[in-house]
Write an enzyme that holds these catalytic residues in place. Structure first.
Site, PDB file in Angstrom:
ATOM      1  N   THR A  17      -4.204  -1.722   2.373  1.00 35.87           N
ATOM      2  CA  THR A  17      -3.583  -3.031   2.591  1.00 35.87           C
ATOM      3  C   THR A  17      -4.462  -3.919   3.455  1.00 35.87           C
ATOM      4  O   THR A  17      -4.697  -5.091   3.132  1.00 35.87           O
ATOM      5  CB  THR A  17      -2.196  -2.856   3.234  1.00 35.87           C
TER       6      THR A  17
ATOM      7  N   THR B 121     -12.036   0.259  18.382  1.00 39.46           N
ATOM      8  CA  THR B 121     -12.656   1.586  18.375  1.00 39.46           C
ATOM      9  C   THR B 121     -12.302   2.340  17.100  1.00 39.46           C
ATOM     10  O   THR B 121     -11.133   2.456  16.742  1.00 39.46           O
ATOM     11  CB  THR B 121     -12.193   2.392  19.602  1.00 39.46           C
TER      12      THR B 121
ATOM     13  N   ASN C  83      -1.602   0.238 -10.054  1.00 42.94           N
ATOM     14  CA  ASN C  83      -0.855   1.270  -9.335  1.00 42.94           C
ATOM     15  C   ASN C  83       0.492   1.562  -9.978  1.00 42.94           C
ATOM     16  O   ASN C  83       1.086   2.609  -9.724  1.00 42.94           O
ATOM     17  CB  ASN C  83      -0.647   0.856  -7.871  1.00 42.94           C
TER      18      ASN C  83
ATOM     19  N   GLN D   3      -6.534   2.655  -6.538  1.00 40.60           N
ATOM     20  CA  GLN D   3      -6.087   3.657  -7.508  1.00 40.60           C
ATOM     21  C   GLN D   3      -7.215   4.140  -8.422  1.00 40.60           C
ATOM     22  O   GLN D   3      -6.985   4.968  -9.308  1.00 40.60           O
ATOM     23  CB  GLN D   3      -4.941   3.095  -8.356  1.00 40.60           C
TER      24      GLN D   3
ATOM     25  N   HIS E 171      -5.403   8.059   1.751  1.00 37.48           N
ATOM     26  CA  HIS E 171      -4.259   8.938   1.503  1.00 37.48           C
ATOM     27  C   HIS E 171      -3.881   9.044   0.029  1.00 37.48           C
ATOM     28  O   HIS E 171      -3.041   9.864  -0.338  1.00 37.48           O
ATOM     29  CB  HIS E 171      -3.049   8.507   2.345  1.00 37.48           C
TER      30      HIS E 171
ATOM     31  N   CYS F  38       4.935   0.388  -1.675  1.00 42.67           N
ATOM     32  CA  CYS F  38       4.907  -0.651  -0.642  1.00 42.67           C
ATOM     33  C   CYS F  38       6.027  -1.671  -0.812  1.00 42.67           C
ATOM     34  O   CYS F  38       6.255  -2.497   0.062  1.00 42.67           O
ATOM     35  CB  CYS F  38       3.555  -1.360  -0.651  1.00 42.67           C
TER      36      CYS F  38
ATOM     37  N   SER G 267      -8.711   3.556  -0.300  1.00 43.18           N
ATOM     38  CA  SER G 267      -7.776   4.126   0.670  1.00 43.18           C
ATOM     39  C   SER G 267      -7.884   5.643   0.668  1.00 43.18           C
ATOM     40  O   SER G 267      -8.149   6.255  -0.375  1.00 43.18           O
ATOM     41  CB  SER G 267      -6.346   3.699   0.319  1.00 43.18           C
TER      42      SER G 267
END
Length: 388
Positions: free
Chosen positions: A72, A237, A149, A179, A201, A331, A199
């Site tokens: 995102t 960081t 997606n 995706q 995950h 989402c 991404s």
């Protein structure tokens, strides 16, 4: 009984190797990569090796990789960071974009830009003729996802990027590749795009981490300020242990993509066969389950029409049998809005609410599909008894 997770386009469990990598770096890498002492140097070395490894997986230069908090943020940076702070100017948006792109461009519309949505053809592919008609030198940004997606459609981003280069002058082309990683060959240079979001995950990596890969002519600027990290594009960081785990997850997904394509095709065929015997009387006519067929789909994401009540009803009944499927984009799962991607395909609101998403990862097996098939038939029988 182990749960059967068939909502893997929403998220995926950590690969054991990735989990071991994450724990090892949590235990061993304590320095801030911006610090100039030995602990900082060690953290920076780990991070830069991870950056090189991730760059190889997406066909980008290591220095072009900007680590973010997820897909995102990467999409927002690729969209909002690549146009002037206010209009005028035209923006072309893909017809099935993820909310992180769609709502980012909606914000640009509020800031004075003319935002226009591209179209799908009747068979669910991107309408390149319409896109060509809408392109001119006033277009500052084109954004088009690579793999849907919700539908699994693999869109012709390379061709669209070429058209944009030829017709739009100094356009920035952003691509949501979340995706695509691990499902198809992914090469930023070959695609010809200026920014590519990915991404962790979705590929058995840690949550809360993503990246934006930038092309050599990208004009992306920061959205937040406060430091020189990530080339000044994403201050703060860096999460070095998760970055190391992300790069390993990406490498495993990249190296295993062809085997995954084959296993996903087997699972899709098994699912298609299972759906043929499922039907309900709905609105005075017989309605059967089926996979929506669009041209150029990846095999691991299946948009499935489930007969009778909205797909969410099926979702909750299947959950009681230990089978977990998706309905729309994760989402937007708390929103009552009908999926814009399904409406773009030409479905009406009622039909769109009957669409569920079955999605696989490299860990999905034909036995998982068999268990899901049994559960689907049980739910169909129970729903049939409830029909008026």
């Amino acid at each position: 009984m182990q749960p059967v997770l068939l909502d893997l386009a929403a998220s995926s469990p950590l690969d054991p190797k990735v989990r071991d990598c994450l724990i090892q770096h949590l235990d061993e890498v304590h320095g801030n990569p911006s610090s100039r002492h030995a602990l900082g140097t060690r953290a920076r070395q780990v991070m830069e090796e991870a950056r090189r490894q991730l760059a190889r997986c997406v066909g980008a230069a290591p220095k072009s990789i900007v680590f973010t908090s997820g897909g995102t943020e990467a999409n927002n940076l690729g969209v909002l960071g690549s146009v002037p702070r206010q209009g005028p100017g035209r923006i072309l948006v893909g017809p099935t974009e993820h909310a992180s792109v769609r709502l980012a461009t909606a914000q640009l519309a509020r800031e004075g830009f003319d935002v226009e949505t591209l179209r799908l053809t009747r068979d669910g592919q991107l309408d390149l003729d319409h896109a060509t008609e809408r392109m001119n030198e006033d277009v500052l940004l084109v954004t088009q996802m690579l793999v849907s997606n919700e539908l699994g459609t693999h869109y012709p981003v390379k061709q669209l990027a070429r058209l944009a280069r030829a017709r739009c002058g100094k356009v920035h082309f952003h691509c949501d590749g979340v995706q695509a990683l691990g499902k198809i060959d992914l090469d930023l240079e070959d695609l010809g795009v200026d920014s590519l979001a990915i991404s962790a995950h979705k590929i058995h990596g840690p949550k809360g981490l993503g990246a934006l890969a930038l092309g050599p002519n990208s004009r992306t600027g920061p959205l937040i300020f406060g430091g020189s990290q990530e080339g000044g594009l994403r201050p703060g960081t860096e999460n070095v242990p998760s970055i190391a785990a992300f790069s390993l997850a990406a490498d495993l997904a990249h190296e295993g993509r062809h085997a995954f394509q084959e296993s996903a095709e087997v699972c899709r065929r098994e699912l298609e066969e299972a759906l043929t015997g499922i039907s309900l009387v709905y609105q005075d006519s017989m309605d059967g389950a089926r996979i929506l067929q669009t041209i150029g789909c990846v095999k691991s994401i299946c948009a499935v029409h489930l007969p009778g009540p909205p797909a969410e009803v099926w979702q909750h009944h299947l959950e009681k049998h230990g089978v977990f499927i998706g309905v729309g984009s994760a989402c937007q799962s708390t929103s009552k809005e009908v999926s814009p991607a399904l409406l773009a395909l030409g479905l009406d609101a009622s039909s769109a609410r009957q669409i569920a998403r079955f999605s696989f990862s490299r860990e999905t097996t034909p036995n998982d599909i068999s268990i899901a098939a049994n559960a689907l038939h049980k739910v169909a029988r129970s729903l049939d008894k409830l029909s008026p």
